[in-house]
Structures are given as structure tokens and as C-alpha cells.
Design a protein around this motif. Structure first.
Motif, PDB file in Angstrom:
ATOM      1  N   PRO A 243      28.881 -19.298  11.823  1.00  0.00           N
ATOM      2  CA  PRO A 243      29.809 -18.559  11.006  1.00  0.00           C
ATOM      3  C   PRO A 243      30.748 -19.939  10.303  1.00  0.00           C
ATOM      4  O   PRO A 243      31.204 -20.670  11.181  1.00  0.00           O
ATOM      5  CB  PRO A 243      30.744 -17.964  12.084  1.00  0.00           C
ATOM      6  N   LEU A 244      31.085 -19.849   9.208  1.00  0.00           N
ATOM      7  CA  LEU A 244      31.896 -20.714   8.427  1.00  0.00           C
ATOM      8  C   LEU A 244      33.130 -20.306   7.723  1.00  0.00           C
ATOM      9  O   LEU A 244      32.842 -19.471   6.960  1.00  0.00           O
ATOM     10  CB  LEU A 244      31.014 -21.733   7.493  1.00  0.00           C
ATOM     11  N   TYR A 245      34.200 -20.997   8.098  1.00  0.00           N
ATOM     12  CA  TYR A 245      35.300 -20.500   7.261  1.00  0.00           C
ATOM     13  C   TYR A 245      35.976 -21.506   6.657  1.00  0.00           C
ATOM     14  O   TYR A 245      36.195 -22.759   7.337  1.00  0.00           O
ATOM     15  CB  TYR A 245      36.144 -19.781   8.215  1.00  0.00           C
ATOM     16  N   LEU A 246      36.381 -21.499   5.427  1.00  0.00           N
ATOM     17  CA  LEU A 246      37.035 -22.559   4.666  1.00  0.00           C
ATOM     18  C   LEU A 246      38.384 -22.265   4.253  1.00  0.00           C
ATOM     19  O   LEU A 246      38.623 -21.044   3.641  1.00  0.00           O
ATOM     20  CB  LEU A 246      36.082 -23.244   3.328  1.00  0.00           C
ATOM     21  N   MET A 247      39.441 -22.931   4.851  1.00  0.00           N
ATOM     22  CA  MET A 247      40.747 -22.831   4.338  1.00  0.00           C
ATOM     23  C   MET A 247      41.340 -23.746   3.516  1.00  0.00           C
ATOM     24  O   MET A 247      41.236 -24.829   4.023  1.00  0.00           O
ATOM     25  CB  MET A 247      41.793 -22.295   5.942  1.00  0.00           C
ATOM     26  N   PHE A 248      41.909 -23.594   2.488  1.00  0.00           N
ATOM     27  CA  PHE A 248      42.455 -24.531   1.608  1.00  0.00           C
ATOM     28  C   PHE A 248      43.898 -24.362   1.343  1.00  0.00           C
ATOM     29  O   PHE A 248      44.342 -23.274   1.266  1.00  0.00           O
ATOM     30  CB  PHE A 248      41.514 -24.437   0.205  1.00  0.00           C
ATOM     31  N   GLY A 249      44.530 -25.659   1.133  1.00  0.00           N
ATOM     32  CA  GLY A 249      46.014 -25.474   0.595  1.00  0.00           C
ATOM     33  C   GLY A 249      46.004 -25.180  -0.838  1.00  0.00           C
ATOM     34  O   GLY A 249      44.981 -25.980  -1.554  1.00  0.00           O
TER      35      GLY A 249
ATOM     36  N   VAL B  34      36.088 -17.706   2.371  1.00  0.00           N
ATOM     37  CA  VAL B  34      37.005 -18.905   1.781  1.00  0.00           C
ATOM     38  C   VAL B  34      38.472 -18.101   1.667  1.00  0.00           C
ATOM     39  O   VAL B  34      38.440 -17.007   1.387  1.00  0.00           O
ATOM     40  CB  VAL B  34      36.762 -19.257   0.443  1.00  0.00           C
ATOM     41  N   SER B  35      39.473 -18.773   2.355  1.00  0.00           N
ATOM     42  CA  SER B  35      40.672 -18.287   2.100  1.00  0.00           C
ATOM     43  C   SER B  35      41.857 -19.375   1.507  1.00  0.00           C
ATOM     44  O   SER B  35      41.475 -20.556   1.927  1.00  0.00           O
ATOM     45  CB  SER B  35      41.375 -17.633   3.284  1.00  0.00           C
ATOM     46  N   TRP B  36      42.980 -19.140   1.021  1.00  0.00           N
ATOM     47  CA  TRP B  36      43.899 -20.155   0.460  1.00  0.00           C
ATOM     48  C   TRP B  36      44.939 -19.968   1.152  1.00  0.00           C
ATOM     49  O   TRP B  36      45.638 -18.659   1.466  1.00  0.00           O
ATOM     50  CB  TRP B  36      43.881 -20.102  -1.091  1.00  0.00           C
ATOM     51  N   HIS B  37      46.088 -21.156   1.166  1.00  0.00           N
ATOM     52  CA  HIS B  37      47.001 -21.025   2.140  1.00  0.00           C
ATOM     53  C   HIS B  37      48.051 -21.794   1.531  1.00  0.00           C
ATOM     54  O   HIS B  37      47.896 -22.638   0.589  1.00  0.00           O
ATOM     55  CB  HIS B  37      46.974 -21.428   3.589  1.00  0.00           C
TER      56      HIS B  37
END
Length: 308
Positions: free
Chosen positions: A239-245, A268-271
Motif C-alpha cells: 500500500p502506497l500513500y503520497l502526501m504533498f505540500g 494521493v492527498s494534498w496538505h
């Protein structure tokens, strides 16, 4: 939320190379290997790790970084060598299965780890998308030649950081931190830079110098190609999760360039924040999201903790 747990520092001797490791949380907690980015160190997780209740967060200083040893002068710094080091760390600590929390360049190391071991339960990338430094297929030979010319040049000219290691470079901590922030175009706040700098500065007489190996600023003679970096991403099976600024390194074309390489199961999610959003001000939403991911792929006590 429970009171933040305090950090502990350890030194691991791995085949004659001493690796400094900072840990948070109970040793019987959910094991999380935290991989920092280029020219950072374990303090990159100083604000986030204590908030991950029920987790045993293991944050090594990569070799050449922070308080870890440097490689020999006839060696270099390659992502696959860092990956081998991290497997040695997890083996030394008896972590048969673990989660990976990787920032920046650490996500490149993580993409190699995914190809080297089946012991990864899940991966979370923090403003990272695999290997950050690549070379075009048709430029590999020319890049190799340029890298070695630059290496010889800095040795001959004794540029800043390449002279004797006990020569101080900065008159004050503030002067050193200013250089660090300028390297990141001021993206890092003074407080965050101070956290990273406190683990990477050595007092020498009346001045200070960086602990990290100055060779880290030199290009790798044989980096991955862009095709290889994308192939490593596409082959990640856990499982791979990418969180970006939202103001981070991938807020422009960077994300689109590698988006097609992501495996179909990646999320993918953005923060809010920039490249170091996890260090600057990790908010409740970010912490909760990470805990939910770990619970989803771990179960047990952490699942109950999140449910409560």
C-alpha cells in the motif's frame, strides 16, 4: 491525544559504520521506519513522530548525514547504498515487518527498499515521489565525466567544507542556519531550521561546522535514470500513500511528470505547507490520516486506539 513521547538516541555499529538513530514511542508499538530527505537528518521527524501514538518510530541519520559516520573517501552516496543501510538497521532492531514514512529523497530510498524486501507493510511519502536526482538516458556518460571532474576540482581547490574537518566554518549558529535556509530558498522557517541544525552542527573552538559530509552536495556519478526511477515507483506492491505540500516540491509540473508511473493502488492527498510541511506544523488532520493508514494495514492495538 496522549502527551507526546520523548525521544531516545542510539548508535548502531553496522560493519564498522556507526549509524545514529533517534526513536520515539514504545518498542512494542507499530514499527515505523522514518527516512529523512537530502541534507536533513532524523530531526526532520522531531515534531511529527511524538504525535504518532502507539507507534515505535525509528528515524536513522542516513550515512553521511547528521550524527552518522561518513563513507570512506573512495566511496560515494547512492540511493541503493542508503537502502542497504536501512535494511541493516531494521535487521539489527529485529523489525521483520515495518511501515515506511519517507520525506523527499527518503522516498527514493523507500522505492528501492520496496524492491529489496517484502517486509514493508505500507509506505507513506511526504512531499516525495521517488528518486529526486536522475539523469537522462543519453546523458549518462557525459554526466559521469562531469561528476568526476567536479569531484577532483573541489578536492584541489579546497572549497568550503572540503578542507580539514576540524576547521570551523561559521562564527555562530545563526550564520550556519542562514546558509541552510538559503539553500532551501527560505522555504524552511527559522524554528524548523534550528531543529535540523541542532543535530547537524558541531562546535569547533569558537565556531561551528556542519557534521554532514560535504560530498553530499556533489552529484552522484551514476544516478538512476528517469526511466529507472519511474519503474521503481510503478513496481511498488505494498500500500502506497503520497502526501504533498500544496506549496511543496510537486505543486507544479513535478507531480504530472511522474504521475503516470504511480501504481494503480497509490493514493494521493494534498496538505497545507511547503516541502517540509511535516516538520513545520504537523496538524491534527495529518496525524489522524497517518494513524488511520497504519491502523488499516496493521490492525490490533493501534486499530482500537484510533477507534477510541
Amino acid at each position: 491525544m496522549r502527551s507526546p513521547c520523548s525521544a531516545k538516541d542510539h548508535l548502531l555499529d553496522l560493519d564498522g559504520i556507526e549509524i545514529a538513530v533517534r526513536t520515539w514511542g514504545p518498542e512494542d508499538g507499530i514499527p515505523v521506519l522514518a527516512l529523512h530527505g537530502w541534507l536533513d537528518n532524523a530531526a526532520s521527524f522531531e515534531r511529527l513522530a511524538p504525535l504518532l501514538d502507539g507507534c515505535f518510530v525509528v528515524a536513522p541519520d542516513l550515512v553521511g548525514h547528521g550524527r552518522s559516520d561518513h563513507r570512506r573517501h573512495d566511496s560515494g552516496y547512492y540511493l541503493w547504498e542508503h537502502a542497504e543501510d536501512m535494511l541493516a538497521v531494521t535487521d539489527s532492531l529485529g523489525l521483520g515487518q515495518f511501515h515506511v514514512l519517507a520525506h523527499g529523497m527518503g522516498s527514493g530510498i523507500a522505492s528501492l527498499l520496496a524492491a529489496m524486501t517484502s517486509g514493508i507493510a505500507s509506505m507513506i511519502f511526504l512531499d516525495g515521489m521517488g528518486a529526486p536526482f536522475t539523469v537522462a538516458e543519453d546523458d549518462r556518460v557525459q554526466h559521469l565525466a562531469r561528476a568526476y571532474r567536479l569531484k577532483r576540482m573541489v578536492r584541489r581547490s579546497q572549497l568550503q567544507g572540503f578542507a580539514e574537518p576540524d576547521v570551523s566554518r561559521f562564527d555562530s549558529i545563526d550564520a550556519a542556519l542562514l546558509q541552510s535556509r538559503q539553500r532551501l530558498d527560505g522555504e524552511l522557517s527559522e524554528a524548523a531550521a534550528r531543529l535540523l541544525g541542532s543535530r547537524d552542527l558541531l562546535q569547533v573552538g569558537d565556531g561551528y561546522c556542519w557534521r554532514h559530509d560535504p560530498r553530499l552536495a556533489l552529484p552522484e556519478p551514476m544516478p538512476l535514470t528517469e526511466r529507472e526511477a519511474c519503474e521503481l515507483l510503478s513496481e511498488i506492491r505494498c500500500p502506497l500513500y503520497l502526501m504533498f505540500g500544496r506549496q511543496g516540491a510537486f505543486n507544479g509540473s513535478g507531480f504530472e511528470q511522474r504521475k503516470a508511473a504511480l501504481p494503480g493502488h497509490a493514493k494521493v492527498s494534498w496538505h497545507p505547507g511547503g516541502h517540509h510541511f511535516h516538520l513545520e506544523a504537523p496538524d491534527r488532520a495529518l496525524v489522524d490520516q497517518i494513524l488511520r493508514i497504519l491502523a488499516r494495514h496493521e490492525g490490533g492495538a493501534l486499530q482500537r486506539l484510533v477507534n477510541e
